[in-house]
Design a protein around this motif. Structure first.
Motif, PDB file in Angstrom:
ATOM      1  N   ASN A 281       0.809  -1.226   0.000  1.00 11.48           N
ATOM      2  CA  ASN A 281       0.000   0.000   0.000  1.00 11.48           C
ATOM      3  C   ASN A 281       0.839   1.273   0.000  1.00 11.48           C
TER       4      ASN A 281
ATOM      5  N   LEU B  15      -8.243  -9.209  -3.692  1.00 11.07           N
ATOM      6  CA  LEU B  15      -8.647  -9.511  -2.317  1.00 11.07           C
ATOM      7  C   LEU B  15     -10.009  -8.872  -2.037  1.00 11.07           C
TER       8      LEU B  15
ATOM      9  N   ARG C 272     -13.432 -10.735  -1.240  1.00 12.15           N
ATOM     10  CA  ARG C 272     -14.210 -10.378  -0.039  1.00 12.15           C
ATOM     11  C   ARG C 272     -15.668 -10.142  -0.415  1.00 12.15           C
TER      12      ARG C 272
ATOM     13  N   HIS D 194      -7.704   0.564  -3.962  1.00 17.45           N
ATOM     14  CA  HIS D 194      -7.675  -0.404  -2.849  1.00 17.45           C
ATOM     15  C   HIS D 194      -7.606   0.404  -1.550  1.00 17.45           C
TER      16      HIS D 194
ATOM     17  N   GLY E 266     -10.339  -4.651   5.501  1.00 17.93           N
ATOM     18  CA  GLY E 266      -8.918  -4.620   5.871  1.00 17.93           C
ATOM     19  C   GLY E 266      -8.743  -4.084   7.281  1.00 17.93           C
TER      20      GLY E 266
ATOM     21  N   ILE F  77      -7.298  -5.932  10.754  1.00 16.00           N
ATOM     22  CA  ILE F  77      -6.232  -5.353  11.595  1.00 16.00           C
ATOM     23  C   ILE F  77      -6.710  -5.283  13.047  1.00 16.00           C
TER      24      ILE F  77
ATOM     25  N   SER G  40      -2.185  -6.750   9.639  1.00  8.45           N
ATOM     26  CA  SER G  40      -3.078  -6.703   8.483  1.00  8.45           C
ATOM     27  C   SER G  40      -3.194  -8.092   7.847  1.00  8.45           C
ATOM     28  N   SER G  41      -4.187  -8.210   6.987  1.00 10.90           N
ATOM     29  CA  SER G  41      -4.502  -9.499   6.363  1.00 10.90           C
ATOM     30  C   SER G  41      -3.260 -10.050   5.688  1.00 10.90           C
TER      31      SER G  41
HETATM   32  O1  LIG Z   1      -2.856  -2.993   5.255  1.00 10.70           O
HETATM   33  C1  LIG Z   1      -3.988  -2.461   5.258  1.00 10.70           C
HETATM   34  O2  LIG Z   1      -4.189  -1.270   5.542  1.00 10.70           O
HETATM   35  C2  LIG Z   1      -5.192  -3.303   4.904  1.00 10.70           C
HETATM   36  C3  LIG Z   1      -4.968  -4.158   3.695  1.00 10.70           C
HETATM   37  O3  LIG Z   1      -4.707  -3.383   2.564  1.00 10.70           O
HETATM   38  C4  LIG Z   1      -6.179  -5.039   3.473  1.00 10.70           C
HETATM   39  O4  LIG Z   1      -6.994  -4.731   2.593  1.00 10.70           O
HETATM   40  O5  LIG Z   1      -6.333  -6.028   4.211  1.00 10.70           O
END
Ligand SMILES: O=C(O)C[C@H](O)C(=O)O
Ligand SMILES: NC(=O)c1ccc[n+]([C@@H]2O[C@H](COP(=O)([O-])OP(=O)(O)OC[C@H]3O[C@@H](n4cnc5c(N)ncnc54)[C@H](O)[C@@H]3O)[C@@H](O)[C@H]2O)c1
Length: 332
Positions: A132, A159, A163, A188, A232, A236, A242-243
């Motif tokens: 990210n 992802l 989801r 994203h 996401g 967390i 995070s995922s």
């Molecule tokens: O790392 C993050 O902020 C969340 C990650 O991008 C996610 O979608 O799980």
């Protein structure tokens, strides 16, 4: 005759997603059960010992398809000869850091890794950016690797797509494999627009629209969207990290479909370089519905867009334009 091994780069390979991703690649989940691979794993010097530990575990697992391992902190060695590059490495947000501080660290990483990929990867290398801000990192990589075809640089929104399929399957109590053609539009981030207006479910009496089966527009237009947008953050909160396994699995889905093709009549979401389709400004990496065939993605054209969707698609495009400006200001 056995296939030649494909060299696959994973940056940030000593991190959480890397740890989940490299065994999937070595098992053939990304490129197929008959495709040998050579894994190139890059991380930074403070993570070199942990990276070596991952290499030791890969050896210990004795994966039949894994024909070699390059574990390095040298970006040139990591990029040399790779045909697939999964860019997971990056700087995570720390306490007290502003969005601009994180952006600044990551865009400079993606600028320098763009040059290394351009100079040393295989000419047809397919790039997937996971770290990210994924869309904007991918855009910077594209801009600073002008000789890599723009169609070869993508970011992960699969992802989010998965989801969305998962939420619909839960709501309708059906198998996730029976749900298809959800779309993630845009960034994203929490402005992404998960759209089920074209999604369907396989039922014993044929394929039916998700809207008809859910029969609850209020839920689809509010809670469903915010659940996918905020998933996401919810992970967390629950895991304090995070995922990772779902991100790794979705990265495999993204590359597998890109290389081996999407099933007939099925589209998936990928962050790709916008050509102006659906009125999205050209020059952004924006998530669109795509089909893949012969190693190339194509944006699905001609889907009707209602006013509700238009507003949400524009809002996420606006955020991406702002991120682009911010990214460039960080590079100055
Ligand atoms: O790392 C993050 O902020 C969340 C990650 O991008 C996610 O979608 O799980
Ligand atoms: N697009 C998506 O769907 C999605 C989903 C989940 C996470 N993410 C993002 O993926 C990234 C990785 O997540 P994680 O949980 O594995 O993080 P992590 O912090 O566990 O791992 C990141 C790794 O990158 C390494 N790294 C830092 N700078 C590097 C550089 N210049 N070159 C190579 N490696 C470098 C770090 O040392 C670390 O090992 C994060 O940016 C996260 O926000 C994206």
């Amino acid at each position: 005759m056995a296939k030649e091994p494909v060299r696959v780069l994973v940056t940030g390979a000593a991190g959480q997603i890397g740890y989940a991703l490299v065994p999937m690649i070595a098992r053939g989940v990304m490129l197929g059960a008959d495709q040998p691979v050579i894994l190139h794993m890059l991380d930074i010097p403070p993570a070199a010992e942990a990276l070596n530990g991952v290499k030791m575990e890969l050896l210990d697992a004795a994966f039949p398809l894994l024909k070699g391992i390059v574990a390095t902190t040298d970006v040139v060695e990591a990029c040399t000869g790779v045909s697939v590059a999964v860019m997971v490495g990056g700087f995570p947000r720390k306490d007290g850091m502003e969005r601009k501080d994180v952006m600044s660290k990551n865009v400079s990483i993606y600028k320098s890794q763009a040059s290394a990929l351009e100079a040393h990867a295989a000419p047809s290398c397919k790039v997937l950016v996971v770290a990210n801000p994924a869309n904007t990192n991918a855009l910077i990589l594209k801009e600073f690797a002008p000789s890599i075809p723009e169609k070869n640089i993508t970011c992960l929104t699969r992802l989010d797509h998965n989801r969305a399929l998962g939420q619909i399957a839960e709501k309708l109590n059906v198998q996730v494999t029976d749900v298809r053609n959800a779309i993630i539009w845009g960034n994203h981030s929490s402005t992404q627009y998960p759209d089920v207006n074209h999604a369907t479910v396989k039922t014993p009496s044929g394929e039916k629209p998700v809207r008809e089966l859910v029969a609850d527009d209020e839920w689809l237009n509010t809670e469903f969207i915010s659940t996918v947008q905020q998933r996401g953050a919810a992970i967390i909160k629950a895991r304090k990290q995070s995922s990772a396994l779902s991100a790794a699995s979705s990265a495999c889905d993204h590359i597998r479909d890109w290389v081996l093709g999407t099933p007939e009549g099925t589209y998936v979401s990928m962050g790709v370089y916008s050509d102006g389709s659906y009125g999205v400004p050209a020059g952004l990496i924006y998530s669109f519905p795509v089909t893949c065939s012969g190693g190339e993605w194509t944006i699905v054209q001609g889907l009707p867009i209602d006013e509700f969707s238009r507003k949400k698609m524009d809002a996420t495009a606006q955020e991406l334009s702002e991120e682009k400006t911010l990214a460039y200001s960080c590079l100055n």
